[in-house]
Motif scaffolding. Structure first.
Motif, mmCIF file in Angstrom:
data_model
loop_
_atom_site.group_PDB
_atom_site.id
_atom_site.type_symbol
_atom_site.label_atom_id
_atom_site.label_comp_id
_atom_site.label_asym_id
_atom_site.label_seq_id
_atom_site.Cartn_x
_atom_site.Cartn_y
_atom_site.Cartn_z
ATOM 1 N N GLU A 1 7.592 -1.953 5.308
ATOM 2 C CA GLU A 1 6.580 -1.006 5.777
ATOM 3 C C GLU A 1 7.248 0.321 6.064
ATOM 4 O O GLU A 1 8.330 0.360 6.667
ATOM 5 N N CYS B 1 0.852 -1.185 0.000
ATOM 6 C CA CYS B 1 0.000 0.000 0.000
ATOM 7 C C CYS B 1 0.894 1.244 0.000
ATOM 8 O O CYS B 1 2.105 1.163 0.125
ATOM 9 N N ARG C 1 2.169 2.614 4.958
ATOM 10 C CA ARG C 1 1.727 2.151 6.264
ATOM 11 C C ARG C 1 0.278 1.683 6.143
ATOM 12 O O ARG C 1 -0.474 2.187 5.312
ATOM 13 N N MET C 2 -0.109 0.739 6.974
ATOM 14 C CA MET C 2 -1.478 0.217 6.944
ATOM 15 C C MET C 2 -2.411 1.199 7.666
ATOM 16 O O MET C 2 -2.434 1.241 8.898
ATOM 17 N N LYS D 1 -5.804 1.747 6.322
ATOM 18 C CA LYS D 1 -7.176 1.281 6.126
ATOM 19 C C LYS D 1 -7.242 -0.214 6.378
ATOM 20 O O LYS D 1 -6.222 -0.908 6.343
ATOM 21 N N GLU D 2 -8.438 -0.729 6.590
ATOM 22 C CA GLU D 2 -8.625 -2.134 6.970
ATOM 23 C C GLU D 2 -8.056 -3.097 5.924
ATOM 24 O O GLU D 2 -7.514 -4.145 6.264
ATOM 25 N N ASP D 3 -8.194 -2.725 4.638
ATOM 26 C CA ASP D 3 -7.736 -3.645 3.595
ATOM 27 C C ASP D 3 -6.303 -3.374 3.118
ATOM 28 O O ASP D 3 -5.830 -3.993 2.173
ATOM 29 N N ASP D 4 -5.601 -2.456 3.780
ATOM 30 C CA ASP D 4 -4.199 -2.176 3.423
ATOM 31 C C ASP D 4 -3.306 -3.350 3.824
ATOM 32 O O ASP D 4 -3.524 -3.975 4.867
ATOM 33 N N GLN D 5 -2.315 -3.617 2.991
ATOM 34 C CA GLN D 5 -1.320 -4.647 3.296
ATOM 35 C C GLN D 5 0.063 -4.121 2.952
ATOM 36 O O GLN D 5 0.248 -3.423 1.941
ATOM 37 N N VAL D 6 1.046 -4.462 3.776
ATOM 38 C CA VAL D 6 2.411 -4.028 3.493
ATOM 39 C C VAL D 6 2.997 -4.915 2.396
ATOM 40 O O VAL D 6 2.540 -6.041 2.169
ATOM 41 N N THR E 1 9.076 -8.426 4.378
ATOM 42 C CA THR E 1 8.026 -7.404 4.263
ATOM 43 C C THR E 1 8.658 -6.030 4.456
ATOM 44 O O THR E 1 9.663 -5.886 5.148
#
Length: 201
Positions: A198, A76, A160-161, A163-168, A196
Motif C-alpha cells: 500500500e 488500486c 491507497r484505498m 474508494k469503497e471498492d479499492d483494494q491494496v 500486501t
C-alpha cells in the motif's frame, strides 16, 4: 586413535555442504508446490497478460532468480513510475519452507497500527528498497529489503484505498535463499511470503 578416527568421520558426514543445503532447499520448494497443488506457468505465458489465475493456483516462475509469484490482487492506484521514489506499507506472513512453519508476521493485533514501511525507487525498471521501520527491520537488524519483495513491483499497482471498492495489491511469493533476507542467504532457507503493498505517505 580408533575412537578419534571414528569421531572425525562422523563429524565429516554430519557437516552439510552448500550443495547439500541447496538440494534441501530445492526439495522443500518442490514439496511445497506439490502439497499446495500449485500450477507453475512460464514467464512467456505470464507476460501475455501478466496475470496469474488464483482459481487454478497459478504461480509464475522467474527462471533467472528462482522466484515463484502469484498475483492475488493487482491493487488500486498506479504503478511506481520510472524515477519515482515512494513509501510503501507492507503486511506480511513469512514461512520457513524447510520447517513448514510461520517464521515472522506483522499480521497480529499488536502490530495493527504499525505496518512495515519501506522506501522504494524505480530506476529504469530496477527497484531498490530500504526499510524505514517495522518487524522485518527489527527481526533481522538490517534496513535491506529482500530482493524477492521487490520483484512484484513491476506488475502491481501501489495505491491507497480511497474508494469503497479499492483494494491494496496482494501477492504470494516463494523466495529462494539467494533472493531473501541476509539470514536466509547465510542459512540457505527458502521462504514463502503472503504480502500486501500500500502506498504510504
Amino acid at each position: 586413535m580408533v575412537c578419534f578416527a571414528a569421531l572425525f568421520l562422523t563429524a565429516c558426514r554430519d557437516t552439510e555442504t552448500y550443495a547439500d543445503q541447496k538440494n534441501k532447499e530445492r526439495a522443500a520448494i518442490k514439496s511445497f508446490l506439490e502439497k499446495q497443488g500449485i500450477k507453475v506457468i512460464s514467464e512467456s505465458d505470464f507476460k501475455r497478460d501478466t496475470l496469474t489465475d488464483v482459481s487454478k493456483k497459478e504461480f509464475v516462475l522467474f527462471e533467472n532468480t528462482g522466484i515463484y509469484m502469484q498475483i492475488v490482487r493487482r491493487g488500486c492506484g498506479e504503478k511506481i513510475k520510472n524515477g519515482e521514489t515512494v513509501n510503501i506499507l507492507c503486511r506480511f506472513n513469512e514461512y520457513n519452507l524447510l520447517t513448514d512453519s510461520l517464521k515472522l508476521t506483522n499480521n497480529i493485533l499488536y502490530y495493527s497500527s504499525i505496518p512495515d514501511k519501506m522506501t522504494v525507487t524505480n530506476t529504469l525498471g530496477t527497484f531498490t528498497g530500504t526499510f524505514i521501520n517495522g518487524v522485518m527491520m527489527s527481526a533481522y537488524n538490517t534496513t535491506a529489503v529482500p530482493a524477492g519483495w521487490l520483484v512484484p513491483l513491476s506488475y502491481i499497482k501501489v495505491g491507497r484505498m480511497l474508494k469503497e471498492d479499492d483494494q491494496v495489491a496482494r501477492v504470494n511469493i516463494i523466495v529462494p535463499h539467494s533472493q531473501g533476507t541476509s539470514t536466509a542467504m547465510s542459512s540457505v532457507v527458502p521462504c514463502y511470503y503472503e504480502l500486501t503493498y500500500e502506498r504510504g505517505i
